[in-house]
Design a protein around this motif. Structure first.
Motif, PDB file in Angstrom:
ATOM      1  N   ASP A 203      -4.253   1.750   2.567  1.00 22.37           N
ATOM      2  CA  ASP A 203      -5.272   1.379   1.581  1.00 22.37           C
ATOM      3  C   ASP A 203      -4.703   1.373   0.166  1.00 22.37           C
ATOM      4  O   ASP A 203      -5.074   0.534  -0.661  1.00 22.37           O
ATOM      5  CB  ASP A 203      -6.459   2.352   1.655  1.00 22.37           C
ATOM      6  CG  ASP A 203      -7.251   2.198   2.942  1.00 22.37           C
ATOM      7  OD1 ASP A 203      -7.139   1.129   3.578  1.00 22.37           O
ATOM      8  OD2 ASP A 203      -7.961   3.149   3.327  1.00 22.37           O
ATOM      9  N   GLU A 204      -3.810   2.318  -0.085  1.00 24.09           N
ATOM     10  CA  GLU A 204      -3.232   2.439  -1.427  1.00 24.09           C
ATOM     11  C   GLU A 204      -2.329   1.261  -1.762  1.00 24.09           C
ATOM     12  O   GLU A 204      -2.333   0.758  -2.892  1.00 24.09           O
ATOM     13  CB  GLU A 204      -2.450   3.756  -1.514  1.00 24.09           C
ATOM     14  CG  GLU A 204      -1.750   4.014  -2.827  1.00 24.09           C
ATOM     15  CD  GLU A 204      -0.948   5.294  -2.798  1.00 24.09           C
ATOM     16  OE1 GLU A 204       0.080   5.367  -3.506  1.00 24.09           O
ATOM     17  OE2 GLU A 204      -1.334   6.231  -2.071  1.00 24.09           O
ATOM     18  N   LEU A 205      -1.547   0.836  -0.787  1.00 21.93           N
ATOM     19  CA  LEU A 205      -0.667  -0.314  -0.999  1.00 21.93           C
ATOM     20  C   LEU A 205      -1.460  -1.603  -0.796  1.00 21.93           C
ATOM     21  O   LEU A 205      -2.327  -1.676   0.063  1.00 21.93           O
ATOM     22  CB  LEU A 205       0.503  -0.263  -0.020  1.00 21.93           C
ATOM     23  CG  LEU A 205       1.425   0.956  -0.147  1.00 21.93           C
ATOM     24  CD1 LEU A 205       2.384   1.015   1.031  1.00 21.93           C
ATOM     25  CD2 LEU A 205       2.210   0.903  -1.461  1.00 21.93           C
ATOM     26  N   ASN A 206      -1.148  -2.579  -1.549  1.00 25.44           N
ATOM     27  CA  ASN A 206      -1.822  -3.869  -1.383  1.00 25.44           C
ATOM     28  C   ASN A 206      -1.393  -4.482  -0.059  1.00 25.44           C
ATOM     29  O   ASN A 206      -0.211  -4.780   0.145  1.00 25.44           O
ATOM     30  CB  ASN A 206      -1.434  -4.794  -2.543  1.00 25.44           C
ATOM     31  CG  ASN A 206      -2.238  -6.068  -2.535  1.00 25.44           C
ATOM     32  OD1 ASN A 206      -2.785  -6.470  -1.510  1.00 25.44           O
ATOM     33  ND2 ASN A 206      -2.315  -6.728  -3.674  1.00 25.44           N
ATOM     34  N   PRO A 207      -2.330  -4.669   0.870  1.00 25.44           N
ATOM     35  CA  PRO A 207      -1.939  -5.230   2.172  1.00 25.44           C
ATOM     36  C   PRO A 207      -1.226  -6.570   2.065  1.00 25.44           C
ATOM     37  O   PRO A 207      -0.416  -6.919   2.930  1.00 25.44           O
ATOM     38  CB  PRO A 207      -3.278  -5.369   2.905  1.00 25.44           C
ATOM     39  CG  PRO A 207      -4.172  -4.380   2.240  1.00 25.44           C
ATOM     40  CD  PRO A 207      -3.754  -4.341   0.804  1.00 25.44           C
ATOM     41  N   LEU A 208      -1.512  -7.336   1.003  1.00 21.08           N
ATOM     42  CA  LEU A 208      -0.846  -8.625   0.851  1.00 21.08           C
ATOM     43  C   LEU A 208       0.633  -8.455   0.531  1.00 21.08           C
ATOM     44  O   LEU A 208       1.454  -9.313   0.855  1.00 21.08           O
ATOM     45  CB  LEU A 208      -1.529  -9.434  -0.260  1.00 21.08           C
ATOM     46  CG  LEU A 208      -2.997  -9.812   0.000  1.00 21.08           C
ATOM     47  CD1 LEU A 208      -3.557 -10.552  -1.206  1.00 21.08           C
ATOM     48  CD2 LEU A 208      -3.115 -10.661   1.258  1.00 21.08           C
ATOM     49  N   ASN A 209       0.988  -7.334  -0.116  1.00 23.07           N
ATOM     50  CA  ASN A 209       2.381  -7.095  -0.492  1.00 23.07           C
ATOM     51  C   ASN A 209       3.098  -6.146   0.460  1.00 23.07           C
ATOM     52  O   ASN A 209       4.311  -5.965   0.338  1.00 23.07           O
ATOM     53  CB  ASN A 209       2.447  -6.523  -1.911  1.00 23.07           C
ATOM     54  CG  ASN A 209       1.906  -7.497  -2.939  1.00 23.07           C
ATOM     55  OD1 ASN A 209       2.045  -8.707  -2.786  1.00 23.07           O
ATOM     56  ND2 ASN A 209       1.280  -6.972  -3.990  1.00 23.07           N
ATOM     57  N   ALA A 210       2.366  -5.514   1.349  1.00 20.72           N
ATOM     58  CA  ALA A 210       2.977  -4.521   2.226  1.00 20.72           C
ATOM     59  C   ALA A 210       2.627  -4.774   3.690  1.00 20.72           C
ATOM     60  O   ALA A 210       2.627  -3.843   4.494  1.00 20.72           O
ATOM     61  CB  ALA A 210       2.528  -3.120   1.813  1.00 20.72           C
ATOM     62  N   SER A 211       2.343  -5.992   4.034  1.00 22.75           N
ATOM     63  CA  SER A 211       1.926  -6.289   5.412  1.00 22.75           C
ATOM     64  C   SER A 211       3.019  -5.971   6.423  1.00 22.75           C
ATOM     65  O   SER A 211       2.744  -5.437   7.507  1.00 22.75           O
ATOM     66  CB  SER A 211       1.510  -7.754   5.530  1.00 22.75           C
ATOM     67  OG  SER A 211       2.587  -8.611   5.169  1.00 22.75           O
TER      68      SER A 211
END
Length: 429
Positions: free
Chosen positions: A314-322
């Motif tokens: 949740d903390e990391l942007n899923p778009l950048n950490a997928s």
């Protein structure tokens, strides 16, 4: 004979040999007065071997050594067992210096005492000793980790307890609690070369089904799984740009990027080694009559791990950490699957559903939660030891609701469900 031996030990070799012959002459003369064929006792023979033939004395050596080891262990425990008072800080400071020096000069008896201390001491003190050793050999002096690395051949038992301690210390909950690269590389090398290191304490300790709370675990398995699963997200968080005075901090240097690549390869090797150890656990649990009774990867320890993964995702942007999220969940799924199949993780499919309900969707994890696990051939267990796991998920292999509407479509998923089939793993990355 013992009094004679003590007097002989103070003499030189030649006079001791003459003295032995003199005493044996008197001994056998007295024996002949009572019996025509005297029985030669073990004591005179041993004196001849030790002082005439110069064979080192071995009789009674093992009990003496055991007594010496026992006294050493008791003294070590008396000196360094925490008492919950102001002296504990002094105890821990002195203990850290002693064990660090024992590593430097390879004093195996001290390392063995330290291993026993780590096994019997609350984890809050164990991580303090681990921190002292990591600071001395992985942080202060570059290259000194090689000295610590050599302890594997000197005291594997100490190394096993040390690995368990550092996995409890470095839980990747913050950037400061990511293990140093030198420490990570050393541990991966140890385990990759001989994965049995992880099980030394477990295999050599009398074990009850109920383990004490607040102490180190019997193996570092849970901690190592935590490292492998959380690493992709923790390192991504570490590289995440932060705002400093309203401006984005500068990007990481090429050297740090190379370090991250090295660490990712190390975690991949470590993950493979952990899975291999889990796969052989069933045999060892069976030998100790603990299969199905003792979970070396406790479900309650998986709960905070899953919570950490959910929070980091949740903390990391899923778009950048997928990619990192997918890798983390893949590793979690593989660890859960193999741990369940080997009897290291005791739970049902419903337990897993509840545990992983808040995690992002992952195909492999979903298959582990709902798909079949290979039925254990263990004869001592009733069929369906994990009853909810061995049934196919709902709709698995079912006929479509409207087959006539789509006559050309095959039945999903196109394969017959076989309860005895081994679970197919996704390749480890």
């Amino acid at each position: 004979m013992s009094d004679i031996r003590h007097s002989l030990l103070r003499r030189d070799a030649l006079s001791a040999a003459k003295e032995v012959l003199y005493h044996l002459d008197i001994y056998f003369s007295s024996q002949l007065q009572s019996a025509p064929l005297p029985i030669v006792d073990k004591g005179p023979v041993e004196l001849l071997e030790e002082f005439v033939y110069q064979v080192p004395k071995e009789r009674g050596a093992q009990p003496k050594e055991q007594t010496k080891d026992s006294v050493r262990q008791i003294m070590f425990s008396s000196l360094f067992s925490p008492q919950g008072n102001k002296a504990d800080d002094s105890r821990m400071g002195l203990l850290g210096k002693l064990v660090s020096m024992a590593v430097a000069v390879c004093r195996i008896p001290v390392l063995e005492c330290a291993a026993s201390w780590l096994q019997r001491t609350p984890v809050v003190y164990c991580v303090r000793l681990a921190r002292a050793l990591v600071d001395d050999y992985c942080c202060l002096v570059p290259g000194s980790v090689q000295t610590l690395k050599q302890m594997l051949s000197a005291s594997p038992r100490f190394c096993c307890q040390f690995v368990t301690s550092v996995t409890a210390l470095f839980d990747l909950s913050s950037d400061d609690l990511i293990p140093p690269l030198d420490l990570l590389e050393m541990i991966v090398t140890w385990i990759f070369e001989d994965s049995r290191l992880i099980l030394i304490t477990f295999l050599n300790t009398p074990i009850a089904a109920n383990l004490p709370i607040g102490f180190l675990e019997l193996t570092p398995l849970t901690g190592l799984i935590r490292w492998c699963v959380k690493a992709p997200l923790a390192y991504k968080r570490k590289k995440k740009p932060s705002l400093a005075n309203g401006h984005i901090a500068p990007k990481a240097s090429p050297d740090s990027a190379g370090t991250d690549r090295d660490s990712h390869l190390l975690y991949s090797k470590l993950h493979l080694s952990v899975l291999q150890v889990l796969m052989v656990l069933q045999v060892h649990l069976t030998e100790k009559n603990l299969y199905g009774r003792l979970g070396l990867v406790p479900l309650e320890h998986m709960v905070p791990l899953v919570e950490d993964i959910s929070r980091l995702a949740d903390e990391l942007n899923p778009l950048n950490a997928s990619q990192e999220i997918e890798l983390s969940l893949d590793r979690l799924a593989q660890a859960l699957q193999v741990a369940m199949a080997s009897g290291a993780l005791l739970c049902t499919r419903d337990d897993l559903r509840t545990l992983c309900s808040r995690l992002p969707h992952n195909n492999l994890l979903q298959l582990v939660i709902s798909g079949p696990v290979q039925q254990s051939p263990h004869a001592a267990l009733p069929p369906g030891f994990y009853p909810h796991i061995h049934t196919p998920p709902l709709g698995y292999g079912a006929v479509p609701a409207h087959p006539a509407a789509h006559p050309a479509l095959p039945t999903h998923p196109g394969h017959t469900f076989l309860s005895g089939m081994t679970f197919p793993f996704r390749p480890i990355r």
